[in-house]
Design a protein around this motif. Sequence first.
Motif, mmCIF file in Angstrom:
data_model
loop_
_atom_site.group_PDB
_atom_site.id
_atom_site.type_symbol
_atom_site.label_atom_id
_atom_site.label_comp_id
_atom_site.label_asym_id
_atom_site.label_seq_id
_atom_site.Cartn_x
_atom_site.Cartn_y
_atom_site.Cartn_z
ATOM 1 N N GLY A 50 0.826 -1.206 0.000
ATOM 2 C CA GLY A 50 0.000 0.000 0.000
ATOM 3 C C GLY A 50 0.856 1.250 0.000
ATOM 4 O O GLY A 50 2.059 1.227 0.311
ATOM 5 N N TRP A 51 0.221 2.349 -0.362
ATOM 6 C CA TRP A 51 0.899 3.642 -0.397
ATOM 7 C C TRP A 51 1.146 4.134 1.027
ATOM 8 O O TRP A 51 0.242 4.144 1.861
ATOM 9 N N LEU A 52 2.373 4.559 1.281
ATOM 10 C CA LEU A 52 2.721 5.165 2.568
ATOM 11 C C LEU A 52 2.580 6.683 2.513
ATOM 12 O O LEU A 52 2.281 7.318 3.529
ATOM 13 N N ARG A 53 2.835 7.242 1.347
ATOM 14 C CA ARG A 53 2.642 8.678 1.090
ATOM 15 C C ARG A 53 2.115 8.805 -0.344
ATOM 16 O O ARG A 53 2.624 8.161 -1.253
ATOM 17 N N HIS A 54 1.127 9.667 -0.530
ATOM 18 C CA HIS A 54 0.604 9.937 -1.885
ATOM 19 C C HIS A 54 -0.190 11.226 -1.788
ATOM 20 O O HIS A 54 -1.123 11.329 -0.991
ATOM 21 N N ASP A 55 0.180 12.215 -2.580
ATOM 22 C CA ASP A 55 -0.516 13.501 -2.491
ATOM 23 C C ASP A 55 -1.587 13.667 -3.558
ATOM 24 O O ASP A 55 -2.223 14.720 -3.652
ATOM 25 N N GLY A 56 -1.807 12.633 -4.380
ATOM 26 C CA GLY A 56 -2.852 12.692 -5.388
ATOM 27 C C GLY A 56 -2.499 13.483 -6.616
ATOM 28 O O GLY A 56 -3.286 13.542 -7.568
ATOM 29 N N LEU A 57 -1.310 14.068 -6.645
ATOM 30 C CA LEU A 57 -0.985 14.977 -7.740
ATOM 31 C C LEU A 57 0.420 14.779 -8.271
ATOM 32 O O LEU A 57 0.620 14.564 -9.471
ATOM 33 N N THR A 58 1.432 14.791 -7.382
ATOM 34 C CA THR A 58 2.808 14.883 -7.866
ATOM 35 C C THR A 58 3.695 13.706 -7.505
ATOM 36 O O THR A 58 4.730 13.511 -8.147
ATOM 37 N N LEU B 46 -11.400 12.770 1.626
ATOM 38 C CA LEU B 46 -10.564 13.437 0.625
ATOM 39 C C LEU B 46 -10.883 14.920 0.490
ATOM 40 O O LEU B 46 -10.010 15.719 0.141
ATOM 41 N N SER B 47 -12.122 15.326 0.775
ATOM 42 C CA SER B 47 -12.465 16.747 0.657
ATOM 43 C C SER B 47 -11.783 17.584 1.735
ATOM 44 O O SER B 47 -11.679 18.806 1.601
ATOM 45 N N ARG B 48 -11.330 16.965 2.815
ATOM 46 C CA ARG B 48 -10.562 17.695 3.827
ATOM 47 C C ARG B 48 -9.159 18.016 3.322
ATOM 48 O O ARG B 48 -8.483 18.883 3.855
ATOM 49 N N TRP B 49 -8.725 17.279 2.321
ATOM 50 C CA TRP B 49 -7.396 17.481 1.722
ATOM 51 C C TRP B 49 -7.482 18.371 0.496
ATOM 52 O O TRP B 49 -6.677 19.287 0.324
ATOM 53 N N ASP B 50 -8.465 18.109 -0.350
ATOM 54 C CA ASP B 50 -8.571 18.832 -1.620
ATOM 55 C C ASP B 50 -10.043 18.925 -2.023
ATOM 56 O O ASP B 50 -10.542 18.063 -2.751
ATOM 57 N N PRO B 51 -10.768 19.947 -1.573
ATOM 58 C CA PRO B 51 -12.194 20.062 -1.914
ATOM 59 C C PRO B 51 -12.447 20.116 -3.414
ATOM 60 O O PRO B 51 -13.455 19.588 -3.894
ATOM 61 N N ALA C 93 -3.218 5.161 5.648
ATOM 62 C CA ALA C 93 -4.646 4.954 5.403
ATOM 63 C C ALA C 93 -5.180 5.997 4.420
ATOM 64 O O ALA C 93 -5.896 5.670 3.458
ATOM 65 N N PHE C 94 -4.823 7.250 4.652
ATOM 66 C CA PHE C 94 -5.252 8.332 3.767
ATOM 67 C C PHE C 94 -4.653 8.172 2.367
ATOM 68 O O PHE C 94 -5.360 8.283 1.350
ATOM 69 N N SER C 95 -3.341 7.897 2.310
ATOM 70 C CA SER C 95 -2.653 7.801 1.023
ATOM 71 C C SER C 95 -3.167 6.643 0.188
ATOM 72 O O SER C 95 -3.224 6.727 -1.043
ATOM 73 N N ASN C 96 -3.551 5.548 0.846
ATOM 74 C CA ASN C 96 -4.091 4.416 0.094
ATOM 75 C C ASN C 96 -5.413 4.756 -0.552
ATOM 76 O O ASN C 96 -5.707 4.294 -1.660
ATOM 77 N N MET C 97 -6.257 5.552 0.140
ATOM 78 C CA MET C 97 -7.501 5.959 -0.504
ATOM 79 C C MET C 97 -7.223 6.902 -1.670
ATOM 80 O O MET C 97 -7.748 6.730 -2.773
ATOM 81 N N LEU C 98 -6.365 7.890 -1.440
ATOM 82 C CA LEU C 98 -6.072 8.869 -2.487
ATOM 83 C C LEU C 98 -5.290 8.228 -3.626
ATOM 84 O O LEU C 98 -5.594 8.441 -4.811
ATOM 85 N N ARG D 114 1.744 19.315 4.978
ATOM 86 C CA ARG D 114 0.348 19.539 4.578
ATOM 87 C C ARG D 114 -0.598 18.610 5.328
ATOM 88 O O ARG D 114 -1.711 19.015 5.712
ATOM 89 N N PHE D 115 -0.167 17.377 5.566
ATOM 90 C CA PHE D 115 -1.005 16.427 6.292
ATOM 91 C C PHE D 115 -1.246 16.929 7.720
ATOM 92 O O PHE D 115 -2.384 16.848 8.226
ATOM 93 N N GLU D 116 -0.218 17.439 8.343
ATOM 94 C CA GLU D 116 -0.399 17.951 9.703
ATOM 95 C C GLU D 116 -1.306 19.174 9.708
ATOM 96 O O GLU D 116 -2.151 19.333 10.606
ATOM 97 N N GLU D 117 -1.175 20.046 8.711
ATOM 98 C CA GLU D 117 -2.052 21.219 8.628
ATOM 99 C C GLU D 117 -3.510 20.800 8.429
ATOM 100 O O GLU D 117 -4.425 21.430 8.967
#
Length: 822
Positions: free
Chosen positions: A138-146, A436-441, A378-383, A355-358
């Motif tokens: 599974g993904w340990l880090r993933h920002d959905g973009l870069t 996911l909307s808490r990260w990127d609406p 958990a978050f990165s796997n969904m994203l 960004r995750f902490e923010e």
Amino acid sequence: MARERRRRVPEGPRPHDRGPRGAAARRGRSGQGAAAAVLGVACVVAAAAAWGLWRARGGLAVTPHPAARLLPANGSSAAAAPGLFWGSYRPHVYLGMKTRSPRAPVTGLMWLLPSEGEAPPPPLRHTCEQSDRLAGYGWLRHDGLTFGLQEIRDRGLRLRTEFVKRPGGLHGGDWSWRVTARPERSAGPPPAFISLLFYVATDGQGILRPLVVEKNRLASLTGTTEELGDFTITFLQPTSEAGTGPLYASYNYLHARAEGLHRLSDVVKASLSPRFVYAPPGGPKRRYAGVDTYQGPPDGRERQSQLVVHQVTVALPCRLEMAFESGSVSDRAERLVGEVLTQELASHVAAFDQRFEEAFGLARKGFSAQEQDFAKAAFSNMLGGMGYFYGRSLVQSPHSELPQPYPEGPLFTAVPSRSFFPRGFLWDEGFHQLLLSRWDPALSCEVLAHWFDLMNAEGWIPREQILGEEARTKVPAEFVVQHSSAGNPPTFFLLLQQLLAQGAVDAPYLRSLFPRLQSWYDWYNRTQAGPVPYTFRWHGRDQDTQMFLNPKTLTSGLDDYPRASHPSPEERHLDLRCWMALASDVMAQVAVHLGEPAGDYQHMAKLLADNQLLEQHHWAKALSTFADYGNHTQAVALEWEKPRPPSPGQPLPPPRLLRVVRKPPRLQFVGGALGYVSLFPLLLQLLRPDSPHLGTLLADMRSEKQLWTPFGLRSLSRSSPLYLKYNTEHDPPYWRGAIWININYLAVRALHHYGRQEGPFRQEAASLYQELRANLVGNVFQQYQESGYLWEQYHDGTGKGQGSHPFTGWSALVVLMMSEKY
């Protein structure tokens, strides 16, 4: 979650039931004959008109909604959204990337561990399969973009996969992969070497031109497609884990054609030969399976996909890199490989952590570093598990004889499980986007638009999206057809409620969405109406009252949760009524926001939230809880039927486990079903803070004899006669006791709400909130530490994860519980 794909008979009469039953009987007298002839003509005309109407209504099921689309036809293109054009949008493979385009070229990774001697080739790892029994991935880090960073553990092997994207040019820019393989000694004897297979494939259009150098090594390939223009992919030689080298390796490559992207694994498996030898200087010679030649099936099927495979067989530990470079990037300063890639990855990881902490503030809340890493995974796997699909559904209307193809279209969506459910599910997605909307609406708004652009002219959205051949390979053929009379909980109203509260959705977007939102809301009111005003019932329940202990209600999302024992039009379903109360309230908010007439929505919301009316329709005084209403008896059981005499010359038929009804059903509140459905007036916050029924539900939640466990709320009370009961001989309990995270999230969210409202139960709700939240977070984290996965559900007796895994769909809502973002 509606996971079982059973073919159901659509509601409503079949076409032959609507026409005349037979020819008119001959009459003895001529006058009667003439009258009969006139009547016959009239019947034929009426039947033809009815048939035409019936056919026309069937056509609506596959007719797109007339409102303007929310997304333009090229809305996912590199020109419109360059940052999102390339991505890890192939959730069903361990590592893969594609573009957001209808006929996207794809890239991916496969691997083989060594087999000894002349043994058959070892299993090929490619698509995510629970049967692979990996120790974790599974993904340990993933920002959905870069960028993204993933770990895979497989039989003494640990793979670390990383990618970085760099913007530029006209076609989504460049990107690079790095795969690091090393032995995991704690998992047993490490493999001596590994074969990593990188591939590129087209989907019906485009050209790939491989450049092969000495000793079978594929150094690079160039290609051209409509969406990407010209591009180059370079395969660097393997190095040490630290990047020094190069290392000795054996190489193989394959250039073949496949019958489609869904056949890539088959082509590679068919091309493998055990004749190759890995012989590093000074080391032993070992045989390995390598890609060789591929003849293709003899059936003459069209092979529309070009496939190029680069296989590297190398000792552990090692590092390999692959770089995609767009031909439209003219100002490339440095190639995204080696130390440049290392620095880019470090920069992206640091930015992600900040960004995750923010966004979620877990460090500020005192969570340990391990707990924070768990939440990030958990978050990165969904994203990182989001997929881009293109294709058509197969739809069965109650007004058509056969399933019909839906218009082709795209869907950008998260998925419940990369291994078991790597496709879009309607009611799951509303929960996914709460996180996911808490990260990127803006990303959530785009996902919502994709789903609503799939709406038909009746206001219906297919609840399970199986788009494209790759998605269909994960679904048995008998479960592919979607029924246009089948609903699903409208959880997107939860997302809209949250986006409005965040102030994260603007008026122009809502203005575009509103016509489709109205149609969706009207579809539920029109097709799922109950027997009396302001009640609702899930249509599409299983009608087989002989085989099932309790006929299922897949459309509710709660599958085998106990309902009325005998399905009937008189049913009133509590959970659907509560969903419609939420929907009405959100519709009113949207209408007010847009300056549209809101009175009807406000009136409906007020009536559905009226506690007296709710009590009248759903409070079962004798049961001291809220309940469904219908034709019901608790005196049912599964028993083996008596042996049936065989037909002459035939073997004895096997016995069947059939339902026995010991007491006739009658219209009444559904007893023996205290559980998640009973809690819905609390879960969706419809009860007044001073309602005595709120106190009763809080007591049921906290009772260990009922719903409380140290790991979360169980789905069905231990006192229920259907608790943990099989529904058929081969149909184990699903929503009959297990702990589900999506409903527990709603419970935690509601307790947080009631713990802040003035009323006699404020303190009790606040105390339950703290205790339930701690139990859920603690258990999901512990199970992740022990198993390496988030799970579909959790055992109410032990807390152990069960069902499909990894399940980083709504089980990832644990991150919102940790952050207390409601």
